[in-house]
Design a protein around this motif. Structure first.
Motif, PDB file in Angstrom:
ATOM      1  N   PRO B 142      32.281   2.822 -34.720  1.00 14.09           N
ATOM      2  CA  PRO B 142      31.608   2.926 -33.418  1.00 14.09           C
ATOM      3  C   PRO B 142      30.472   3.952 -33.437  1.00 14.09           C
ATOM      4  N   LEU B 143      29.269   3.466 -33.333  1.00  7.92           N
ATOM      5  CA  LEU B 143      28.099   4.342 -33.357  1.00  7.92           C
ATOM      6  C   LEU B 143      28.084   5.263 -32.137  1.00  7.92           C
ATOM      7  N   VAL B 145      30.575   6.672 -30.757  1.00 11.93           N
ATOM      8  CA  VAL B 145      31.441   7.820 -31.024  1.00 11.93           C
ATOM      9  C   VAL B 145      30.750   8.760 -32.008  1.00 11.93           C
ATOM     10  N   SER B 146      30.078   8.176 -33.006  1.00 13.62           N
ATOM     11  CA  SER B 146      29.398   9.001 -34.015  1.00 13.62           C
ATOM     12  C   SER B 146      28.365   9.914 -33.372  1.00 13.62           C
ATOM     13  N   VAL B 147      27.612   9.389 -32.426  1.00 13.96           N
ATOM     14  CA  VAL B 147      26.489  10.171 -31.894  1.00 13.96           C
ATOM     15  C   VAL B 147      26.888  11.124 -30.778  1.00 13.96           C
ATOM     16  N   CYS B 148      28.113  11.031 -30.265  1.00 15.24           N
ATOM     17  CA  CYS B 148      28.499  11.902 -29.137  1.00 15.24           C
ATOM     18  C   CYS B 148      28.511  13.358 -29.590  1.00 15.24           C
ATOM     19  N   PRO B 149      27.749  14.225 -28.904  1.00 12.49           N
ATOM     20  CA  PRO B 149      27.674  15.617 -29.368  1.00 12.49           C
ATOM     21  C   PRO B 149      28.898  16.451 -29.021  1.00 12.49           C
ATOM     22  N   VAL B 150      29.719  15.999 -28.077  1.00 13.88           N
ATOM     23  CA  VAL B 150      30.822  16.851 -27.631  1.00 13.88           C
ATOM     24  C   VAL B 150      32.202  16.209 -27.818  1.00 13.88           C
ATOM     25  N   CYS B 171      24.662  12.957 -21.604  1.00 10.95           N
ATOM     26  CA  CYS B 171      23.380  12.940 -22.329  1.00 10.95           C
ATOM     27  C   CYS B 171      22.913  11.503 -22.579  1.00 10.95           C
ATOM     28  N   LYS B 172      23.816  10.544 -22.464  1.00  5.62           N
ATOM     29  CA  LYS B 172      23.495   9.116 -22.569  1.00  5.62           C
ATOM     30  C   LYS B 172      23.099   8.685 -23.980  1.00  5.62           C
ATOM     31  N   PHE B 173      23.330   9.546 -24.955  1.00  3.40           N
ATOM     32  CA  PHE B 173      23.005   9.174 -26.331  1.00  3.40           C
ATOM     33  C   PHE B 173      23.872   7.990 -26.762  1.00  3.40           C
ATOM     34  N   MET B 175      24.797   5.622 -24.998  1.00  2.20           N
ATOM     35  CA  MET B 175      24.285   4.380 -24.403  1.00  2.20           C
ATOM     36  C   MET B 175      23.162   3.797 -25.251  1.00  2.20           C
ATOM     37  N   THR B 176      22.370   4.682 -25.864  1.00  2.70           N
ATOM     38  CA  THR B 176      21.325   4.158 -26.751  1.00  2.70           C
ATOM     39  C   THR B 176      21.923   3.833 -28.115  1.00  2.70           C
ATOM     40  N   GLY B 177      23.026   4.517 -28.454  1.00  2.55           N
ATOM     41  CA  GLY B 177      23.673   4.251 -29.733  1.00  2.55           C
ATOM     42  C   GLY B 177      24.341   2.900 -29.766  1.00  2.55           C
ATOM     43  N   CYS B 178      24.880   2.463 -28.641  1.00  5.40           N
ATOM     44  CA  CYS B 178      25.585   1.177 -28.599  1.00  5.40           C
ATOM     45  C   CYS B 178      24.577   0.037 -28.626  1.00  5.40           C
TER      46      CYS B 178
END
Lengths: 302, 319, 447
Positions: B142-143, B145-150, B171-173, B175-178
C-alpha cells in the motif's frame, strides 16, 4: 431470519383461509393507527437433542421495512390440539430477532403422525397488533462419521426419525448437503441423496483449511424439508490443512511497515552526520573567533 | 418496543440511550449486560439507561458501558489468522447503489463522502461500458501507508488498511499516493458525524473528524460480529463477495464459493495490476451480464445521474 | 589607505538606510502589513470553517498552497546555490549582490514551509511529525531536510554578516538606537579582523558555502520526490529531482534580479549595482533557461511520444484546458530571457528585469501545471456532478494567502535591509587579490 419456511407459509395461508375472520378481524379497520407486524419462524434441529427456534418480527411502513425490537415473543409446541406446551419467552433484539434453544428431552408433544407444531406468538402492544407464525415438523436426526479407504477419504451420513427420543425409521430419498463452516457462512463441499437405509456418503475434498491444529467440522444438512424442516448433524476430524496463524512471509521491514528498511536508516544517518558535522565545524570556528577576541582583550598585542 | 430499520436506520447513539440492552436479544436466557458493563472504569457522571436480563431498568454510568468497538491500539493488530479478500462480480452490478447507501449509513457519512464509489467505465471506444463498484483495495503493497509521515494509516496482519483519525494530521499525501482515488478528506465538520455517539475506533471509521482522511475499511467491526461488510450485506444482486483468502472461501451472504475456483472459472483479475500495488480486491469480468448496462441509469438521483453525463456513453446517449 | 576610505565611503552611503525610515518606506511597510492582515483573516476563516473554504477537493487535494510552497522553496535554494557558488568561485561581481542572495535563501526558506502548513488539515497535530515520524515517508525526509537547510542557511548568513556587523559596531558615527548597537556588539563576537579570526572565518564560510549548495540540491530533490514517488501520471518521473532543482535556481535567479532592481532604485545603489551585474545575472538566467527548457522538453516529449493512456490524457488536458498557461510557462518563460539577453542590444537593466519578471510568473504557472492537471486526471476518471470536485479553482482565501506570503517576503527583506546593509560592505571594500582571478571581466568577453 432470512430463509422463510415454505411449509409454514403455505400452512399459514391455508390457516388464514379457514379461520380468516376469527384471527385478524382488525386488519382492515385500523391500518391508520395500529399495524400488524410480519413474523417469521425458523426451525433447526441440531441432532444434538436441541432445537433452535428463531423468530423475526418486522413491520412494513412507507419508508421501508423496520425490525421490531424489544418485542416479547412466546414460543410454544403442540400436537395439534388445543393443548400447547410453553417453551419460553424471548425479547427481540435490535434486528427484530428472538432465538430460543429447546432441549428436546423436556418432551415435545407429537400427534399421531409424530408431527409437532411450533408456534411463535407476538401478543401485540399499544401500536402493534398481535400476530403469530407456525411450523409443523417431524423430529429427525442426522449423524456424520468418517472413513478412509486407501487415499480416499469419505464423509458418511445417516439420517433417521426420532420417536419419543429413540431412533426410528430411516429417512429415505432425502437430499443431504454437506458443508464446512467458514468465517461468515457455510461452504458447500458436496451433496448426496440418502438410500433406502437412510445412508449416504460424500467424498472429502482435498485442500480444506481447518483450524491451526487441522481440526475441521463437517456439517450435513437437510434443508427446508416439507416433513422434517431443517435438520443438521455435525462431526469434527483432523483432516483439515492446519491454518497458518503467523505467516512467515509477512515482512517486517518494508516501505509500508512501521519499521523502516535498514538501508534507509543507514543512509539517513550517514547524510545527517555528514551535514551536521560540517555545521558543527563552522560553529566551532565561530567559537574560536570569540575565544581569540577574549584572548586579545586580555593580552592586547603591543 | 421501538422500531428500527432493518438496515440500521436508527443511530447507534439513540440505541444506546434508549437502553442498549433493552433491545438486545437475550439468547436462551444468556446475559449480555455483563459483557458491556465494566465497573472498574472511572465514572463519567453521565447516566445511561440499561435493561437487565430480568427486565429491570437500571441506570449505568456511561463510562461503564464498554463499547463493542475495538480500541485504537487493538485496531493495529488485525483479526488473528485472517487475510481478507473481496471479489466483485461486474456481471451482476446494475448500479443499484445500495452498497453506497448502506456504507454511508453504517459509517455515519454525509452524502458528499463515499467510501464505496460506483464508476461507469468503458475501456475503449468500441468496448462495452460496465458498472464498476470501487471500495478500498487494501493493497498488500500500500503506497498510501508507505507515504504517511506519522503512521496514521497502517496495514494489519489480516490485510486490512485502516486510518487512525486521532493520529492523522491531514497532509493528504496518502490521497495522492493512492492511484485509485480511494481516500476522502473531511473538508469540514459534517453533522452526520455526531449521529454516531460511540467512542471512535479506526475499525468503525466513525465518528469522522474534520481535517482528516478516511476511506473504506472492510468493516472489521462487523467482521468481528460475524457479519459481512455493509456493501456486501446490502447488495440486492449479490455482486460483492467477501471472505478469508487463507480459508479460500468468499460469500455474498446467500452464496458461498471457493475463492480459487471462482477466480479460475470466471477469469478474475485485479484492477491496474501493472501498478504493483497488489490489491486484495478481485473483479470478475462483466461477461454474460444479468442486466443491460442502461438499467443502471434507472431510478437514479439527478445529481448521481449527472456524474455519468461526461462519459463517452453518456454523451452518445444524451443522459 | 584605500581599503579604509572605500569602507568609509560605503558606510556613509548605507548608513542612512539603517538610521531612519522614510515616510515612503513607512507607507510601504504599512501596505505590506495590511496585505498580511488580509491573509491572517483568510487563515482564520480556513481554520474556523475548515478547508472547505479553499478550492481544494478530494481529487485536487493540493492546490496553489503547494504551488507556492514549491515556488518559495525554489527561491530559497536558488539563493543558496547562487550565493554558495559565487562565494566558492570568488566571483568578483558577487560582492554587491551576494548578501541579497543570502537574504533570499533564508527569507523564502522561512515563508515556504508555511504554505505546506496551510495544506495540513489538523495543525494542532503538527508535532506528530516529530513524535511519530516515519522514515519511509518523503514528508519526513522533507521535515528533516528543511530544518537542516534552515540551520545551514542561518549559519552561512551569519558567517557572511559577521564582518559587516563588526564594522557597524566599530562605526561610531552610526546614529542608531542603543539596543541596536548593543546587538551589533554581541553578534560581532569580538571579531576584529585579526589574522587568526580571518582565517577561521574564511574556512567556515567556504565549508558552509559548499554545504548550502549540496543541501539545497538534496532538499529540492526531496521536494520533487514527494511528487515523483507516487504513481500519479505526470508525477511519476525520474527526471523530477534535477528538473525541480534547475527550475528552482531559474526562478530564484529571476527573483534575485528583481530584488537587485528594487534595492538599486530604493536605496540609490546605481553606483554599485551596475549593468555589469544585471548582465552577469542575465547570463546565468540564459544558461538556466536553456537547461529548464531542456528538462521540460525531455519530460513532456517522453510522455507524449510513448503516449501511455494516462500520460496522453494529461497532455491532452495541458494542450486544451491549460493551453495558454502551458504556452506561457514553458515557451514564453524560456524564450523571453533567451531573446533579451541573447541579443546584446536588448541587454538593458530594465529589459533584463522585465524578463526576470516573466520568468518568475512563468515558473509559478509551471508548478501549477505540474500539481493541478495531474490531480485532475487520475487513473480512474473523475465522475462527479459537483463542478468544484471536477476542476480546481483557487478561492479568495488561497489568493489572499498567496498575496500575504509575497507581502511577508517583501516585509522581511525590508526589515533585514534596515538591520544590516543589503550589500556586503566588507567584501566590497577589499580589492581583489591577484590570485582571485576575476572570472568576469566584461560581458563581451564572456559571450
Amino acid at each position: 431470519m432470512k430463509s422463510v419456511n415454505l411449509t409454514s407459509c403455505i400452512f399459514i395461508l391455508v390457516f388464514l383461509l379457514v379461520i380468516s375472520s376469527a384471527v385478524f378481524p382488525q386488519e382492515k379497520q385500523d391500518s391508520s393507527s395500529s399495524k400488524t407486524p410480519n413474523i417469521t419462524l425458523n426451525y433447526l434441529n441440531t441432532s444434538n437433542d436441541t432445537i433452535i427456534l428463531s423468530a423475526s418480527v418486522s413491520i412494513k411502513r412507507e419508508l421501508g421495512v423496520f425490525a421490531l425490537q424489544n418485542a416479547e415473543i412466546t414460543f410454544e409446541a403442540s400436537a395439534g390440539g388445543n393443548e400447547s406446551k410453553f417453551l419460553g419467552k424471548v425479547k427481540t433484539d435490535v434486528e427484530g430477532n428472538a432465538v430460543i434453544k429447546v432441549v428436546s428431552k423436556i418432551g415435545i408433544p407429537t400427534d399421531k403422525e409424530r408431527k409437532t407444531i411450533f408456534t411463535a406468538k407476538f401478543p401485540g402492544g399499544a401500536r402493534y397488533l398481535a400476530c403469530f407464525e407456525k411450523t409443523s415438523v417431524r423430529l429427525a436426526k442426522i449423524l456424520v462419521s468418517f472413513a478412509q479407504e486407501d487415499t480416499v477419504r469419505v464423509i458418511k451420513i445417516s439420517a433417521f426419525q426420532v420417536e419419543n427420543g429413540v431412533p426410528g425409521k430411516p429417512l429415505t430419498k432425502e437430499k443431504v448437503t454437506v458443508y464446512v463452516p467458514r468465517l461468515f457462512t457455510l461452504l458447500k463441499i458436496g451433496e448426496t441423496t440418502l438410500d433406502e437405509n437412510g445412508k449416504g456418503q460424500v467424498e472429502y475434498p482435498e485442500k480444506l483449511v481447518g483450524d491451526s491444529l487441522g481440526n475441521i467440522t463437517i456439517y450435513a444438512k437437510i434443508e427446508e424439508n416439507d416433513i422434517y424442516g431443517n435438520v443438521q448433524g455435525k462431526s469434527s476430524i483432523t483432516w483439515g490443512i492446519p491454518k497458518q496463524y503467523f505467516l512467515a512471509e509477512r515482512p517486517a521491514r518494508q516501505l509500508w511497515t512501521p519499521v523502516a528498511p535498514i538501508w534507509m536508516i543507514v543512509t539517513l544517518i550517514i547524510m545527517l552526520t555528514g551535514v551536521w558535522a560540517h555545521y558543527l565545524y563552522a560553529v566551532f570556528q565561530l567559537i574560536m573567533i570569540k575565544r581569540h577576541a577574549q584572548k586579545l582583550r586580555n593580552n592586547p598585542p603591543l | 418496543m421501538e422500531e428500527s430499520n432493518d438496515k440500521k436506520k436508527k443511530s447507534r447513539r439513540e440505541f444506546l440511550k434508549k437502553g442498549f440492552l433493552a433491545g438486545a436479544g437475550v439468547v436462551a436466557g444468556g446475559s449480555l449486560i455483563a459483557a458491556y458493563v465494566d465497573k472498574s472504569a472511572p465514572e463519567s457522571g453521565e447516566k445511561v439507561k440499561a435493561l437487565t436480563t430480568n427486565g429491570e431498568i437500571i441506570e449505568v454510568d456511561k463510562a461503564h458501558i464498554k463499547t463493542p468497538r475495538v480500541s485504537i491500539e487493538e485496531s493495529h493488530k488485525g483479526i488473528p489468522g485472517r487475510k481478507f479478500v473481496m471479489v466483485i462480480d461486474l456481471a451482476k452490478c446494475k448500479n443499484a447503489r445500495k452498497c453506497v447507501e448502506a456504507c454511508q449509513k453504517g459509517h455515519f457519512l454525509p452524502k458528499s463522502q463515499e467510501f464505496m464509489k460506483v464508476y461507469f467505465l468503458q475501456d475503449s471506444d468500441k468496448s462495452a461500458p460496465y458498472w464498476f463498484p470501487k471500495p478500498c483495495y487494501h493493497c498488500d503493497n500500500p503506497l498510501c501507508v508507505s507515504v504517511c509521515p506519522v503512521g496514521a494509516t497502517y496495514k494489519r496482519s489480516d490485510g486490512i488498511v485502516l486510518i487512525d483519525n486521532e493520529r492523522c494530521i491531514g497532509c493528504k499525501f496518502c490521497m495522492t499516493g493512492c492511484p485509485y482515488s480511494t481516500r476522502v478528506f473531511a473538508w469540514k465538520h459534517y453533522p452526520e458525524y455526531e449521529k454516531d455517539g460511540q467512542p471512535y475506533s479506526p475499525e468503525a471509521s466513525s465518528p469522522g473528524k474534520e481535517g482528516t482522511v478516511s476511506k473504506c475499511d472492510f468493516c472489521p467491526d462487523l467482521i468481528r460480529m460475524g457479519k459481512l461488510p455493509y456493501c456486501a450485506q446490502n447488495c440486492p444482486m449479490g455482486v460483492i463477495y467477501f471472505g478469508d483468502i487463507d480459508e479460500d472461501t468468499v460469500t455474498n451472504g446467500s452464496e458461498t464459493l471457493k475463492f480459487s475456483e471462482l477466480i479460475r472459472d470466471r477469469a478474475g483479475y485485479r484492477y491496474l495490476e501493472m501498478l504493483g500495488t497488489r490489491p486484495s480486491v478481485y473483479y470478475l469480468p462483466p461477461v454474460d451480464r444479468q442486466f443491460p448496462v442502461n438499467r443502471g441509469f434507472e431510478d437514479l438521483e439527478e445529481s448521481v445521474k449527472n456524474r455519468y453525463k461526461n462519459t463517452p456513453y453518456g454523451k452518445n446517449h444524451k443522459l | 589607505m584605500e581599503y579604509q576610505s572605500t569602507k568609509e565611503k560605503l558606510l556613509q552611503e548605507v548608513a542612512p538606510h539603517l538610521e531612519r525610515t522614510t515616510w515612503v518606506a513607512r507607507l510601504w511597510i504599512f501596505f505590506l502589513l495590511a496585505v498580511i492582515g488580509i491573509g491572517v483573516y483568510a487563515f482564520i476563516q480556513q481554520v474556523t470553517k475548515g478547508h472547505i473554504v479553499t478550492g481544494m477537493r478530494d481529487n485536487v487535494v493540493w492546490g496553489i498552497y503547494i504551488v507556492n510552497f514549491i515556488f518559495f522553496m525554489g527561491m530559497s535554494y536558488a539563493g543558496a546555490i547562487i550565493s554558495g557558488a559565487l562565494q566558492l568561485f570568488r566571483t568578483e561581481w558577487r560582492k554587491p549582490i551576494i548578501r541579497m542572495a543570502e537574504y533570499l535563501a533564508i527569507i523564502s526558506l522561512l515563508i515556504g514551509p508555511g504554505y505546506i502548513l496551510l495544506c495540513i488539515g489538523r495543525l494542532d497535530r503538527l508535532h506528530y511529525l516529530v513524535l511519530f515520524g516515519r522514515i519511509q515517508s518523503p514528508i519526513t525526509w522533507d521535515v528533516i531536510a528543511i530544518s537542516t537547510d534552515i540551520f545551514g542557511c542561518l549559519i552561512f548568513l551569519y558567517l557572511s554578516l559577521l564582518r559587516d556587523i563588526a564594522t557597524l559596531r566599530d562605526y561610531t558615527a552610526l546614529k542608531v538606537p542603543a539596543w541596536k548597537k548593543k546587538l551589533y556588539s554581541i553578534l560581532a563576537l569580538g571579531y576584529t579582523g585579526a589574522p587568526e579570526q580571518e582565517i577561521r572565518l574564511k574556512r567556515a564560510t567556504d565549508i558552509m558555502a559548499a554545504m548550502v549548495i549540496a543541501i539545497a540540491i538534496i532538499v529540492y530533490s526531496v521536494l520533487a520526490w514527494i511528487f515523483s514517488v507516487t504513481l500519479q501520471p505526470g508525477w511519476h518521473s525520474t527526471i523530477f529531482g534535477p528538473y525541480f532543482v534547475i527550475a528552482a535556481v531559474y526562478s530564484g535567479t529571476g527573483v534575485l534580479v528583481i530584488t537587485m532592481w528594487v534595492f538599486r532604485k530604493a536605496y540609490h545603489l546605481d553606483q554599485y549595482i551596475t549593468r555589469k551585474h544585471f548582465v552577469a545575472m542575465g547570463v546565468l538566467m540564459v544558461i538556466l533557461a536553456a537547461l529548464f527548457g531542456y528538462f521540460t522538453f525531455s519530460d513532456y516529449l517522453t510522455k507524449w511520444y510513448g503516449s501511455e493512456k494516462n500520460d496522453e490524457s494529461l497532455i491532452r488536458i495541458l494542450f486544451s484546458e491549460y493551453y495558454w498557461p502551458f504556452i506561457f510557462s514553458n515557451y514564453i518563460g524560456v524564450l523571453i530571457p533567451l531573446l533579451v539577453i541573447g541579443i546584446p542590444r536588448l541587454r538593458t537593466i530594465n529589459n533584463i528585469t522585465f524578463s526576470a519578471l516573466v520568468v518568475i510568473v512563468a515558473l509559478w504557472f509551471n508548478r501549477y501545471l505540474i500539481v493541478v492537471p495531474t490531480l485532475e486526471s487520475p487513473y480512474l476518471p473523475i465522475q462527479d456532478s459537483r463542478p468544484e470536485w471536477l476542476n480546481y479553482s483557487a478561492t479568495w482565501v488561497e489568493y489572499a494567502l498567496l498575496a500575504a506570503g509575497i507581502a511577508l517576503f517583501c516585509l522581511m527583506f525590508t526589515i533585514a535591509s534596515k538591520f544590516v546593509p543589503v550589500m556586503n560592505i566588507s567584501e566590497m571594500s577589499e580589492t581583489p587579490k591577484p590570485e582571485e582571478a576575476v572570472l568576469f571581466q566584461s560581458e563581451e568577453s564572456l559571450l
